[in-house]
Design an enzyme around this catalytic site. Structure first.
Site, mmCIF file in Angstrom:
data_model
loop_
_atom_site.group_PDB
_atom_site.id
_atom_site.type_symbol
_atom_site.label_atom_id
_atom_site.label_comp_id
_atom_site.label_asym_id
_atom_site.label_seq_id
_atom_site.Cartn_x
_atom_site.Cartn_y
_atom_site.Cartn_z
ATOM 1 N N CYS A 33 15.090 0.741 -3.419
ATOM 2 C CA CYS A 33 14.218 1.190 -2.331
ATOM 3 C C CYS A 33 14.582 0.505 -1.025
ATOM 4 O O CYS A 33 14.083 0.879 0.024
ATOM 5 C CB CYS A 33 12.751 0.958 -2.671
ATOM 6 S SG CYS A 33 12.346 -0.774 -2.925
ATOM 7 N N CYS A 103 6.926 -2.938 -6.803
ATOM 8 C CA CYS A 103 6.777 -3.689 -5.550
ATOM 9 C C CYS A 103 6.209 -5.076 -5.842
ATOM 10 O O CYS A 103 6.583 -6.059 -5.196
ATOM 11 C CB CYS A 103 5.869 -2.951 -4.587
ATOM 12 S SG CYS A 103 6.210 -1.178 -4.482
HETATM 13 FE FE1 FES Z 1 10.213 -0.909 -2.924
HETATM 14 FE FE2 FES Z 1 7.666 -1.004 -2.572
HETATM 15 S S1 FES Z 1 8.891 0.755 -2.499
HETATM 16 S S2 FES Z 1 9.012 -2.632 -2.862
#
Ligand code: FES
Length: 145
Positions: A33, A103
C-alpha cells in the site's frame, strides 16, 4: 465503518513528531500500500518508556493505530511494550474494518523495530523480540487492498 475512537485518533493524533536523540527509532513500511511509519522511543535507565512519538505517511487507520500505539507504550517497561500487539491496539480502538487490519500491524512492527534499534545500540538482547521486517508485506499472501 470506523469507530469513534479511530476517528478521534485519526483527526487528533497523539504524540506526532520526532524525539531528538531517541533511545530507539524504528521505520517500517508496507510495499503493497506504500504506507510508512516511523516510531521514536525515549527509554530511561530503568527500561521505562518515558516518551514515544511517531510519524506516519499512510492511511487514516495507520495514523489512528500509530497514535493509539504510542499512548499504549508510554510509561511501560520494554517487556510490557512487547505486549502491545496489533490486536491490543485494535481492541483499544474498538476495532478496525477487516480490510484495515494490516494497518495496525504497521504499528506493532514499528514498536518492535524501535526496540530492536534500542537493543542494538545498547548491545543487549530483548527476550521475545525478533528482528522486525522493514517491509511487513514481505512473505504475505496476496491480499486485496
Ligand atoms: Fe496500508 Fe493502511 S492502507 S497501512
Amino acid at each position: 465503518m470506523y469507530s469513534e475512537k479511530v476517528m478521534d485518533h485519526f483527526q487528533n493524533p497523539r504524540n506526532v513528531g520526532e524525539i531528538e536523540n531517541a533511545s530507539g527509532v524504528g521505520t517500517v513500511g508496507n510495499a503493497k500500500c506504500g504506507d510508512i511509519m516511523r516510531m521514536y522511543l525515549d527509554i530511561d535507565d530503568d527500561g521505562i518508556i518515558q516518551d514515544c512519538k511517531f510519524k506516519t505517511f499512510g492511511c487514516g487507520a495507520a495514523v489512528a493505530t500509530s497514535s493509539m500505539a504510542t499512548e499504549l507504550v508510554k510509561g511501560k517497561t520494554i517487556q510490557q511494550a512487547l505486549e502491545v500487539t496489533n490486536k491490543a491496539v485494535m481492541e483499544a480502538l474498538d476495532g478496525l474494518p477487516p480490510i484495515k487490519v494490516h494497518c495496525s500491524l504497521l504499528a506493532e512492527e514499528a514498536i518492535h523495530a524501535a526496540l530492536w534499534d534500542y537493543a542494538e545500540k545498547h548491545g543487549i538482547k530483548i527476550e521475545g523480540l525478533e528482528k522486525p521486517k522493514s517491509d511487513i508485506s514481505e512473505g504475505e499472501e496476496d491480499e486485496e487492498y
